[in-house]
Scaffold this active site. Structure first.
Site, PDB file in Angstrom:
ATOM      1  N   ASN A 132      65.724  -3.838  12.740  1.00 55.77           N
ATOM      2  CA  ASN A 132      66.286  -4.902  11.889  1.00 55.77           C
ATOM      3  C   ASN A 132      67.709  -4.621  11.425  1.00 55.77           C
ATOM      4  OD1 ASN A 132      65.259  -2.856  10.268  1.00 55.77           O
ATOM      5  ND2 ASN A 132      64.517  -4.235   8.681  1.00 55.77           N
TER       6      ASN A 132
ATOM      7  N   GLU B 280      61.170   5.573   4.495  1.00 51.72           N
ATOM      8  CA  GLU B 280      61.450   4.274   3.882  1.00 51.72           C
ATOM      9  C   GLU B 280      60.583   3.278   4.629  1.00 51.72           C
ATOM     10  OE1 GLU B 280      62.323   0.740   3.556  1.00 51.72           O
ATOM     11  OE2 GLU B 280      64.229   1.147   4.571  1.00 51.72           O
TER      12      GLU B 280
ATOM     13  N   SER C 236      70.788  -3.051  -2.126  1.00 50.60           N
ATOM     14  CA  SER C 236      71.237  -1.987  -1.222  1.00 50.60           C
ATOM     15  C   SER C 236      72.689  -1.616  -1.483  1.00 50.60           C
ATOM     16  CB  SER C 236      71.081  -2.448   0.235  1.00 50.60           C
ATOM     17  OG  SER C 236      69.749  -2.785   0.514  1.00 50.60           O
TER      18      SER C 236
ATOM     19  N   GLU D 195      67.289   7.437   0.138  1.00 49.98           N
ATOM     20  CA  GLU D 195      68.465   7.412   1.002  1.00 49.98           C
ATOM     21  C   GLU D 195      69.618   6.815   0.213  1.00 49.98           C
ATOM     22  OE1 GLU D 195      66.991   7.135   5.512  1.00 49.98           O
ATOM     23  OE2 GLU D 195      66.757   5.239   4.438  1.00 49.98           O
TER      24      GLU D 195
END
Length: 476
Positions: free
Chosen positions: A150, A249, A440, A457
């Site tokens: 993705n 994740e 994000s 992350e």
């Protein structure tokens, strides 16, 4: 396509088996390229190369590693259009969305160029013995990186950059649907000064066997994976045999809560971003949208109007807002979710029709009155479908939002700062977007709770996932 072979020890090779597989353009269903498929012999060669290169790379000063990463950011920023074009071709997302991903992907190199020099340690006295306590962080070892389809650029750089900043060598297994973007990144890393062998890319149709073999090699010390919870569980089982450091994740089932006092323009804009970014093919996508009953009709009307304005088509067309889903399986799964919800009482406000013709397209869709029994309430839709439910009680909507095995991200919209922060704290999620549809950020620790993963992350924490903490007790 310039690069369709394996990338091992700084060279391009067809692979030990000679096998190849096709990569499709999801907008046309035409073959983009035939890509080499790695097997276990190729994995061993990549591990050998990474081991040799890491010894020299880890010995470099943090500033030397930092400068290479900084150069990678500069080079990628200058070539965003090229990377966006590649992302659109193999993933399908609209050009504007692809540009957003390319920019985001490049930023990880800049962020971790800055973090590379900040692996701070500690020197103090032991209170009882008086001995010096020296704490330092060292490269953990070779890292196997498994990335999803993705975000074919960003999910790679989000792992590569911190691993290199920490001093590790890596082997990347990109998704079979989208290996071309990661392969295209390798010449750029060479130009930036990344030594041959430090980063290796192994596309393969034999993902399970290939990754499992690498996770059982004693030289591998870290596994970083982005993808479904089901696959993550399997990798954790394999990682347990070697007691590897896992950075996982995994899946999400994100709730988005709109309170009665929310700024509806802001809430709709945030919902569109949280739902439609990357066509909803994201674990951060708003999956369950809870709207207070007092504003449900107004919110639904505005959301439908916004969805109707989106143009569907080939993502390479600059006027297109919504490209195809990545493959037929993903598109068909979305259609099944919609059909199930309607059969159980949901109403289609817009969209919902599976188009004919070439390409894996599905229209922007809004469902109202979605019942708790609908499958899309409990599983990731992973497509451009907004599933709306209503609520009246704050405690009840928090309970419903938390009633899932996932805990990646949630979204809250309200003008009441006190209430908003109280709700955020009660939500069992690793991240919350408060009056924002986007969480994000390379500078923030990205990750979830419960079955949505382990570790983080981005942020400072992202580099520490690739480091071991060493304590020295000293007297002098």
């Amino acid at each position: 396509m310039d690069h369709t072979d394996l990338y091992i020890n700084g060279t391009w090779c067809a692979g030990a088996s000679g096998e190849r597989f096709d990569v499709l353009n999801p907008a046309t269903e035409e073959v983009l390229a035939s890509v080499a498929s790695a097997d276990i012999k190729d994995a061993d060669a990549a591990l050998d190369a990474a081991e040799a290169a890491m010894a020299k790379w880890a010995a470099k000063t943090p500033r030397e590693r930092s400068e290479v990463l900084r150069k990678a950011w500069e080079l990628m920023t200058a070539r965003l259009e090229d990377f966006a074009r590649m992302i659109t071709l193999e993933n399908g997302k609209a050009r504007s969305d692809a540009m957003g991903e390319a920019t985001y992907a490049a930023e990880f190199f800049r962020w971790f160029a800055e973090e590379a020099v900040r692996a701070d340690g500690l020197i103090t006295h032991a209170p009882a013995s008086g001995a010096r306590i020296i704490v330092q962080h060292k490269p953990a070892g070779l890292a196997v990186l498994v990335t999803p389809w993705n975000y074919p650029a960003a999910m790679g750089t989000r792992k590569i950059a911190p691993a290199l900043a920490a001093g590790c060598g890596v082997i990347i297994k990109p998704a079979s649907e989208t290996p071309l973007t990661m392969l295209a990144l390798m010449p750029l890393l060479e130009e930036a000064g990344v030594p041959a062998g430090l980063v290796n890319v192994l596309p393969s149709k034999r993902t399970g066997a290939l990754v499992d073999h690498m996770l059982h090699d004693p030289r591998v010390r870290v596994v970083s994976f982005t993808g479904s919870t089901a696959v993550g569980r399997k990798l954790l089982h394999s990682a347990a045999d070697q007691v590897l450091k896992p950075a996982m994740e995994l899946g999400g089932n994100a709730p988005l809560i709109v309170f009665d006092d929310a700024d509806l323009d802001e809430a709709v804009q945030g919902t569109m971003l949280a739902k439609m970014r990357n066509l909803g093919e994201a674990c951060t996508a708003a999956n369950r949208i809870y709207v207070h009953e007092a504003v449900a009709d107004d919110f639904t009307r505005r959301l439908v109007e916004a969805m109707k304005k989106l143009k569907v088509g080939d993502g390479s067309d600059p006027d297109v807002d919504v490209g195809p889903l990545v493959n037929a399986e993903t598109r068909d799964k979305v259609a099944v979710f919609v059909r199930d919800a309607v059969e159980k009482g949901a109403k289609i406000e817009v969209g919902g029709d599976l188009p004919g013709g070439k390409g894996f397209f599905y229209p922007p869709t809004v469902l109202s009155g979605v019942p708790e029994t609908a499958d899309c309430v409990h599983d990731e839709i992973f497509g451009p479908v907004a599933a709306l439910q209503t609520f009246t009680d704050q405690d009840d909507v928090i309970r419903r939002a938390n009633d899932t095995e996932y805990g990646l991200v949630a979204y809250v919209f309200t003008k009441d700062m006190k209430r908003g922060l109280q709700v955020c704290e009660k939500l069992d999620y690793g991240m919350v977007g408060f009056n924002r549809g986007l969480v994000s950020d390379p500078a923030a620790p990205f990750g979830g709770t419960k079955q949505s993963g382990l570790g983080r992350e981005g942020g400072h924490e992202g580099m520490l996932e690739f480091m071991e903490t060493q304590y020295i007790s000293a007297s002098w």
